[in-house]
Design an enzyme around this catalytic site. Structure first.
Site, mmCIF file in Angstrom:
data_model
loop_
_atom_site.group_PDB
_atom_site.id
_atom_site.type_symbol
_atom_site.label_atom_id
_atom_site.label_comp_id
_atom_site.label_asym_id
_atom_site.label_seq_id
_atom_site.Cartn_x
_atom_site.Cartn_y
_atom_site.Cartn_z
ATOM 1 N N ASP A 1 9.906 2.745 5.057
ATOM 2 C CA ASP A 1 11.104 3.282 4.401
ATOM 3 C C ASP A 1 10.794 4.341 3.349
ATOM 4 O OD1 ASP A 1 13.463 1.704 5.454
ATOM 5 O OD2 ASP A 1 12.193 0.042 4.822
ATOM 6 N N ARG B 1 8.925 -2.753 0.032
ATOM 7 C CA ARG B 1 9.046 -1.365 -0.398
ATOM 8 C C ARG B 1 8.332 -1.085 -1.723
ATOM 9 N NH1 ARG B 1 14.511 1.669 0.193
ATOM 10 N NH2 ARG B 1 12.927 3.304 0.028
ATOM 11 N N HIS C 1 23.619 -0.013 -0.734
ATOM 12 C CA HIS C 1 23.489 0.478 -2.104
ATOM 13 C C HIS C 1 24.827 1.017 -2.597
ATOM 14 C CE1 HIS C 1 19.042 1.354 -1.045
ATOM 15 N NE2 HIS C 1 19.045 0.364 -1.914
ATOM 16 N N CYS D 1 19.679 9.713 -0.410
ATOM 17 C CA CYS D 1 18.455 8.922 -0.568
ATOM 18 C C CYS D 1 17.206 9.626 -0.054
ATOM 19 C CB CYS D 1 18.599 7.552 0.082
ATOM 20 S SG CYS D 1 19.050 7.564 1.807
#
EC number: 3.5.3.18
Length: 258
Positions: free
Chosen positions: A62, A87, A163, A248
């Site tokens: 990610d 992550r 998110h 993002c």
């Protein structure tokens, strides 16, 4: 002078293994994803942004979603502690990048968790999503880092999407835009504009009237055009399969002392 620097990070060869939480997994075409990422970076470059590549993190699927690793307010960079343990190895390279830019570096510490995608800054107001990836301790630590600098931190619930910025972002005048079915409490925002598509809720202000947004939201692009904005459309379909959006894929640094 305001700065126009943007941190970006090349997609990992393991991108297709990236986490999904609120949607069904689909096959990701890595080659196409790289092409889409390069077009995204080119769009930033073309509109006056200096893009700075963070060192790749090839073992972190990610890692292309670089926004989740750091929140910057004024010249202070708050290195996050991502809510997904897998992550957390993404942050050291980003820490090095912001330190090279002269930022003062702070950190989120255990037991706090915070993802940068949960943080929406509108002037000196910082909205932070309290949901699956950001916990109460993370919100408290973000408040402790930024309120002494003049920020007002407002926590908002996030339960329908990954998110906060999966649900809402903001137009240049501070109006928050969002797709109603994905937004927990629209009334928390002083000015809220509903948009007709989920991906239409995601915009990046490039400067002037220009807004970077996904090709998957043509109705929203038409709406924003009617309101006097200028959509700059990019195809990020492979990243949308991993709950990614235009926000993002970069960290926009607008307030560095330059």
């Amino acid at each position: 002078m305001p700065s126009k620097k943007a941190l970006v990070r090349r997609p990992s060869p393991r991108l297709a293994e990236g986490l999904v939480t609120h949607i069904a997994r689909e096959r990701v075409d890595h080659g196409l994803a790289v092409e889409q990422w390069e077009a995204y970076v080119e769009a930033l470059d073309a509109h006056g942004w200096e893009t700075l590549e963070v060192d790749p993190a090839d073992d972190c699927p990610d890692s292309v979603f670089v926004e989740d690793t750091v929140v910057v307010y004024r010249n202070v960079a708050l290195i996050t502690r991502p809510g997904a343990e897998s992550r957390r190895a993404e942050t050291p390279g980003v820490e090095e990048a912001v330190a090279r830019l002269g930022c003062s570096v702070n950190w989120i510490w255990e037991p706090g968790t915070l993802d940068g995608g949960d943080v929406l800054k509108i002037g000196d107001t910082i909205y932070v999503g309290r949901g699956g990836r950001t916990n109460a301790a993370g919100v408290q630590q973000l408040r402790a880092a930024f309120e002494p600098l003049g920020a007002r931190v407002v926590a908002v619930p996030v339960s329908k999407v990954l998110h906060l910025k999966s649900a809402v972002t903001a137009l240049p005048d501070g109006t928050v835009i969002g797709h109603i079915p994905m937004t927990d409490v629209p009334s928390l925002f002083p000015r809220f504009l509903p948009v007709p598509e989920e991906s239409g809720a995601h915009v990046v202000h490039l400067g002037g009237a220009k807004l970077l947004m996904a090709a998957s939201a043509p109705k929203t692009a038409d709406l924003l055009t009617d309101l006097g904005h200028e959509p700059v459309v990019v195809d990020i379909g492979e990243f949308e399969k991993l709950e990614g959006c235009v926000t993002c894929l970069s960290v926009r640094l607008r307030e560095l002392y330059v």
